[in-house]
Design an enzyme around this catalytic site. Structure first.
Site, PDB file in Angstrom:
ATOM      1  N   LYS A  81      -5.538   9.120   2.811  1.00 28.03           N
ATOM      2  CA  LYS A  81      -5.937   7.705   2.871  1.00 28.03           C
ATOM      3  C   LYS A  81      -7.293   7.531   3.555  1.00 28.03           C
ATOM      4  O   LYS A  81      -8.090   6.669   3.158  1.00 28.03           O
ATOM      5  CB  LYS A  81      -4.850   6.870   3.565  1.00 28.03           C
ATOM      6  CG  LYS A  81      -3.528   6.806   2.787  1.00 28.03           C
ATOM      7  CD  LYS A  81      -3.695   6.197   1.406  1.00 28.03           C
ATOM      8  CE  LYS A  81      -2.369   5.905   0.717  1.00 28.03           C
ATOM      9  NZ  LYS A  81      -2.540   5.371  -0.640  1.00 28.03           N
ATOM     10  N   TYR A 124      -0.738  12.499   4.405  1.00 29.42           N
ATOM     11  CA  TYR A 124      -0.927  11.122   3.919  1.00 29.42           C
ATOM     12  C   TYR A 124      -2.143  10.473   4.587  1.00 29.42           C
ATOM     13  O   TYR A 124      -2.970   9.826   3.930  1.00 29.42           O
ATOM     14  CB  TYR A 124       0.356  10.339   4.220  1.00 29.42           C
ATOM     15  CG  TYR A 124       0.406   8.928   3.702  1.00 29.42           C
ATOM     16  CD1 TYR A 124       0.697   8.656   2.360  1.00 29.42           C
ATOM     17  CD2 TYR A 124       0.193   7.838   4.550  1.00 29.42           C
ATOM     18  CE1 TYR A 124       0.773   7.354   1.895  1.00 29.42           C
ATOM     19  CE2 TYR A 124       0.268   6.535   4.095  1.00 29.42           C
ATOM     20  CZ  TYR A 124       0.562   6.299   2.758  1.00 29.42           C
ATOM     21  OH  TYR A 124       0.630   5.006   2.294  1.00 29.42           O
TER      22      TYR A 124
HETATM   23  P1  NAD Z   1       6.292   2.880  -4.063  1.00 29.61           P
HETATM   24  O1  NAD Z   1       6.816   4.227  -3.745  1.00 29.61           O
HETATM   25  O2  NAD Z   1       7.255   1.757  -4.214  1.00 29.61           O
HETATM   26  O3  NAD Z   1       5.350   2.910  -5.349  1.00 29.61           O
HETATM   27  C1  NAD Z   1       4.464   3.960  -5.628  1.00 29.61           C
HETATM   28  C2  NAD Z   1       4.339   4.078  -7.124  1.00 29.61           C
HETATM   29  O4  NAD Z   1       3.435   5.153  -7.430  1.00 29.61           O
HETATM   30  C3  NAD Z   1       5.679   4.407  -7.791  1.00 29.61           C
HETATM   31  O5  NAD Z   1       5.858   3.572  -8.904  1.00 29.61           O
HETATM   32  C4  NAD Z   1       5.507   5.861  -8.215  1.00 29.61           C
HETATM   33  O6  NAD Z   1       6.254   6.195  -9.372  1.00 29.61           O
HETATM   34  C5  NAD Z   1       4.008   5.911  -8.501  1.00 29.61           C
HETATM   35  N1  NAD Z   1       3.500   7.278  -8.487  1.00 29.61           N
HETATM   36  C6  NAD Z   1       3.747   8.244  -7.587  1.00 29.61           C
HETATM   37  N2  NAD Z   1       3.123   9.375  -7.933  1.00 29.61           N
HETATM   38  C7  NAD Z   1       2.470   9.125  -9.093  1.00 29.61           C
HETATM   39  C8  NAD Z   1       1.648   9.902  -9.949  1.00 29.61           C
HETATM   40  N3  NAD Z   1       1.363  11.205  -9.682  1.00 29.61           N
HETATM   41  N4  NAD Z   1       1.134   9.313 -11.065  1.00 29.61           N
HETATM   42  C9  NAD Z   1       1.402   8.020 -11.344  1.00 29.61           C
HETATM   43  N5  NAD Z   1       2.176   7.240 -10.562  1.00 29.61           N
HETATM   44  C10 NAD Z   1       2.703   7.786  -9.458  1.00 29.61           C
HETATM   45  O7  NAD Z   1       5.256   2.569  -2.886  1.00 29.61           O
HETATM   46  P2  NAD Z   1       4.449   1.248  -2.483  1.00 29.61           P
HETATM   47  O8  NAD Z   1       4.878   0.921  -1.106  1.00 29.61           O
HETATM   48  O9  NAD Z   1       4.505   0.205  -3.532  1.00 29.61           O
HETATM   49  O10 NAD Z   1       2.982   1.885  -2.370  1.00 29.61           O
HETATM   50  C11 NAD Z   1       1.928   1.604  -3.272  1.00 29.61           C
HETATM   51  C12 NAD Z   1       0.637   2.069  -2.642  1.00 29.61           C
HETATM   52  O11 NAD Z   1       0.428   1.387  -1.410  1.00 29.61           O
HETATM   53  C13 NAD Z   1       0.608   3.566  -2.299  1.00 29.61           C
HETATM   54  O12 NAD Z   1      -0.682   4.098  -2.527  1.00 29.61           O
HETATM   55  C14 NAD Z   1       0.918   3.567  -0.812  1.00 29.61           C
HETATM   56  O13 NAD Z   1       0.438   4.720  -0.192  1.00 29.61           O
HETATM   57  C15 NAD Z   1       0.199   2.321  -0.376  1.00 29.61           C
HETATM   58  N6  NAD Z   1       0.638   1.757   0.883  1.00 29.61           N
HETATM   59  C16 NAD Z   1       1.912   1.311   1.051  1.00 29.61           C
HETATM   60  C17 NAD Z   1       2.273   0.770   2.269  1.00 29.61           C
HETATM   61  C18 NAD Z   1       3.665   0.246   2.520  1.00 29.61           C
HETATM   62  O14 NAD Z   1       3.942  -0.118   3.667  1.00 29.61           O
HETATM   63  N7  NAD Z   1       4.542   0.160   1.553  1.00 29.61           N
HETATM   64  C19 NAD Z   1       1.343   0.672   3.306  1.00 29.61           C
HETATM   65  C20 NAD Z   1       0.052   1.138   3.099  1.00 29.61           C
HETATM   66  C21 NAD Z   1      -0.304   1.673   1.869  1.00 29.61           C
END
Ligand code: NAD
Length: 247
Positions: free
Chosen positions: A158, A154
């Site tokens: 990133k 991951y």
């Molecule tokens: P989440 O798991 O709730 O949402 C991720 C979404 O991406 C889901 O709807 C999933 O179905 C979709 N997805 C996964 N693989 C896919 C694919 N191959 N094609 C299309 N869609 C796909 O997670 P989140 O927390 O809402 O994260 C959203 C983004 O933010 C991600 O890139 C994550 O890495 C990043 N992020 C999250 C956090 C956190 O603390 N939640 C922190 C830093 C970065």
């Protein structure tokens, strides 16, 4: 503010992607709700966008699959006529210490979180260059800067997104296509709900603001990057992390 603009938000059926879709819709943009598998959830977001007075449709596409991605861009242009904003938000985690990390878990995370950004940016690039305008906003992470044990796949993805953002910003600048990234810290979503309470408590000690962020905190910054207010910014990574990283 974003009237007559079209935004594609990947992974928009829940969490941060959903909040971004609703925020851009509230400012007048038409939204493509990309989702991987949960059609019912994606259609719920479509209905919420329409309640806000904007147009939307849900589109199933695996961001790591080139054919899916190209078909989604084609459908977007045929229904809305342009692609003004691409938010590369879809992401997954498959955590493990390096010695136990399966090669498949490495590949899956790199494919979705890094190759997915490459494929989606590539697929919109011709249209945005032709338009002589566009915004690409990539969702990176604080751990892409800090590193994190147990998340080598991951973190590598990133960190790659941050580098890719700078490279594309330089490639597309002459056509007024601006490329920026955001680096959320720990945001309250299904992804962070998976952490146990000990891990969460340890985390809070590393956040100067002393609490997890909400998806709306992230969505507000994406709305800014998509707007005219950010017209002189490209290649940047904005941290939304309660003060975890102070570059
Ligand atoms: P989440 O798991 O709730 O949402 C991720 C979404 O991406 C889901 O709807 C999933 O179905 C979709 N997805 C996964 N693989 C896919 C694919 N191959 N094609 C299309 N869609 C796909 O997670 P989140 O927390 O809402 O994260 C959203 C983004 O933010 C991600 O890139 C994550 O890495 C990043 N992020 C999250 C956090 C956190 O603390 N939640 C922190 C830093 C970065």
């Amino acid at each position: 503010m974003l009237a007559n603009q079209t935004a594609i938000v990947t992974g928009a059926s829940r969490g941060i992607g959903r909040a971004i879709a609703l925020e851009l819709a509230a400012k007048g943009a038409n939204i493509v709700i990309n989702y991987a598998g949960n059609q019912a959830k994606a259609e719920e977001v479509v209905a919420q966008v329409k309640e806000l007075g904007s147009e939307a449709f849900a589109y199933q596409a695996d961001v790591a699959n080139s054919d899916d991605v190209q078909a989604m861009m084609k459908e977007t242009i045929s229904r809305f006529g342009s692609i003004d904003i691409l938010v590369n938000n879809a992401g997954i985690t498959k955590d493990n210490l390096l010695m136990r990390m399966k090669e498949q878990d490495w590949d899956d995370v790199i494919d979705t979180n890094l190759k997915g950004v490459f494929l989606c940016a590539k697929a919109v690039s011709r249209q945005m260059m032709k338009q002589r305008s566009g915004r690409i906003i990539n969702v990176a992470s604080v751990v892409g800067v800090l590193g994190n044990p147990g998340q080598a796949n991951y973190v590598a993805a990133k960190a790659g997104v941050i580098g890719l953002t700078k490279s594309l910003a330089r490639e597309f600048a002459s056509r007024n296509v601006l490329v920026n990234a955001i680096a959320p810290g720990f945001i309250s979503t299904d992804m962070t709900d998976e952490l146990d309470s000990t891990a969460k408590e340890a985390l809070l000690t590393q956040i100067p603001l002393g609490k997890l962020g909400e998806p709306e905190h992230v969505a507000n910054v994406v709305r800014f990057l998509a707007s005219d207010d950010a017209a002189y910014m490209t290649g940047q990574t904005i941290h939304i992390d309660g003060g975890m990283v102070m570059p």
